[in-house]
Write an enzyme that holds these catalytic residues in place. Structure first.
Site, PDB file in Angstrom:
ATOM      1  N   CYS A   1       0.830  -1.203   0.000  1.00 44.46           N
ATOM      2  CA  CYS A   1       0.000   0.000   0.000  1.00 44.46           C
ATOM      3  C   CYS A   1       0.869   1.260   0.000  1.00 44.46           C
ATOM      4  CB  CYS A   1      -0.984  -0.030   1.162  1.00 44.46           C
ATOM      5  SG  CYS A   1      -2.401   1.084   0.914  1.00 44.46           S
TER       6      CYS A   1
ATOM      7  N   HIS B   1      -3.717  -5.306   1.007  1.00 44.02           N
ATOM      8  CA  HIS B   1      -3.545  -5.670   2.413  1.00 44.02           C
ATOM      9  C   HIS B   1      -3.946  -7.133   2.593  1.00 44.02           C
ATOM     10  CE1 HIS B   1      -2.738  -1.620   3.780  1.00 44.02           C
ATOM     11  NE2 HIS B   1      -3.818  -1.187   3.151  1.00 44.02           N
TER      12      HIS B   1
END
Length: 488
Positions: A336, A431
């Site tokens: 991310c 994630h």
């Protein structure tokens, strides 16, 4: 099953074990044939999760839903505050961001009445589908300066008439004063809502606390329904990052040393829980330059303010240490915000993250990122590299990264994700990517380790929920607990 009253766990302060206890009772109620669901009206956390519908909630409620054996939903956490700096937070309402407010604006403005209505509506929707609702409070129940604007603790407990238990952490010290004071500062209606007290984190022989239990019961007029032991052998995801700095330093035990960069505004550190428990790995969080350079694997995590954190690690020498680790052949990956940092540049033309409009990245990957005001929140399935196994994870980010080739993951919706430079260097927006066995085994390949020590994280988590439930059952007066919850 007969309909039970809702149950709520509140605390004498922060970090006393509310989330863990809530999770344990969620699993107990599921084991006993009920259909429980978690609820926290307002959560403040940088750890969040994407629901199946593509909305965002606090990670703790997603974990509790998992303990219940159900999918998570925004009704389980209708208000989520995600700090952007020391004074401001992004406000996420019913799974979608509705703006950024300072603490003064949020707690003194007139929006708390509307938010409380949203929280009540979310609770009522859950209560129609599940039995019972297991509520969690936040911080202390007796913050008198904030009490009139509180939507999470006793105001919610009295509104839904939840059987409420006060949790106190005896390991912190001051358990008599904290339990007595917390209840004494409540009004009469709130006091009546408290049905019992749970003492948490007791070290030693619990029989030695029998006199202490009686003293607390005499002081407060409430029964101590249980004394939970201090344990280190049960591993449930932690909600806050306060303990991460204690998980530090590399090891010479023969395991793979994996360093996660300790960012000031780190988000979703639960991405690395699987590494923390994998027997092949020694995981630690650090911003120590020597530890970063000597690690076998370096991971750059997500961030709530990627540009500010990137700027910080450039100033303190961590960025240069990451680059040197890459140059000498160490594995370096980013997830991310960490993926964004690994690129050539990050631009923020609309000033969403602050007053830095553009910053150069670490230059490890040939990608460029632009921060946007549109937030992507969705669960996803994907194929990692060229592997045939289907993997799962979730995306929560503001920004678009342009990578013209060499994508890391192929998503089932036809999109591509991430960038694969080589076997030692890649980045991804997903994630939970490391929770997939094919990904973790790929990451740990090439090291001198026992190949038979593979780790199934899903099975491990289920075992931990059951172990937690067993400890609570053996430490709590469950007959009294169910008597309190009975509507008869």
């Amino acid at each position: 099953m007969k309909k039970l009253k809702s149950v709520m766990f509140v605390g004498t302060g922060s970090d006393v074990g509310k989330s863990i206890v809530n999770t344990g009772f969620c699993r107990i109620l599921k084991q006993d044939g009920y259909s429980p669901a978690p609820f926290k009206a307002q959560n403040m956390s940088l750890n969040s999760y994407a629901t199946p519908e593509g909305f965002e909630i606090g990670r703790a409620q997603a974990v509790q839903a998992e303990a219940c054996g159900i999918d998570c939903h925004t009704d389980m956490n209708p208000v989520l505050l995600k700090p952007t700096n020391d004074k401001s937070s992004q406000v996420v309402l019913n799974g979608k961001p509705v703006g950024t407010q300072s603490a003064v604006e949020y707690f003194t403005g007139n929006n708390k009445k509307a938010l409380f209505e949203e929280a009540k509506n979310a609770f009522n929707r859950l209560n129609e589908k599940y039995n019972p609702i297991v509520l969690e409070g936040a911080g202390s129940i007796s913050e008198l300066n904030l009490k009139s604007r509180d939507i999470t603790n006793m105001r919610m407990a009295t509104e839904v008439d939840a059987v409420t238990y006060l949790i106190a952490d005896i390991d912190k010290g001051g358990v008599f004063a904290s339990t007595y004071g917390s209840i004494a500062l409540l009004d009469e209606k709130e006091k009546d809502q408290i049905k019992g007290i749970l003492i948490n984190k007791f070290r030693g022989d619990i029989k030695l606390f029998e006199e202490g239990k009686k003293i607390i019961e005499d002081l407060t007029g409430k029964p101590v329904i249980g004394v939970l032991p201090y344990f280190r052998d049960i591993h449930i995801e932690e909600e806050d990052s306060v303990s991460l700095e204690n998980k530090s330093s590399s090891s010479l035990d023969g395991n793979i040393n994996c360093a996660v960069i300790l960012l000031p505004r780190m988000a979703n550190f639960t991405d690395f829980n699987v590494l923390e428990h994998d027997p092949r790995v020694n995981l630690f969080y650090t911003n120590n330059i020597k530890e970063i350079e000597s690690a076998d694997i370096v991971i750059i995590p997500g961030s709530k303010n990627t540009i500010s954190d990137l700027n910080e690690i450039k100033k303190n020498g961590v960025a240069q240490a990451i680059i040197r680790a890459h140059k000498i052949g160490k594995k370096v990956i980013g997830i991310c915000g960490g993926y964004q940092m690994m690129g050539q540049s990050i631009s923020d033309p609309d000033g969403i993250e602050g007053n830095i409009s553009e910053i150069s990245g670490l230059g490890l990957l040939p990608v460029k990122t632009t921060i946007t005001d549109e937030k992507l929140t969705e669960q996803c399935t994907f194929k990692f590299k060229n592997h045939k196994d289907e993997c799962s994870g979730y995306e929560i980010h503001m920004g678009q990264t342009v990578a013209n080739e060499n994508s890391l993951n192929s998503l089932s919706n036809g999109k591509q994700d991430g960038y694969l430079l080589n076997e030692n260097c890649w980045g991804s927006y997903i994630h939970g990517i490391l929770d997939n066995s094919v990904v973790i085994n790929d990451l740990l390949s090439g090291f001198d380790i026992d190949a038979d020590r593979n780790f199934n994280y899903s099975e491990f988590k289920e075992e931990q929920y059951d172990k937690l439930a067993n400890v609570i059952r053996n430490s709590v007066d469950m007959e009294l607990f169910y008597k309190h919850l009975s509507r008869e």
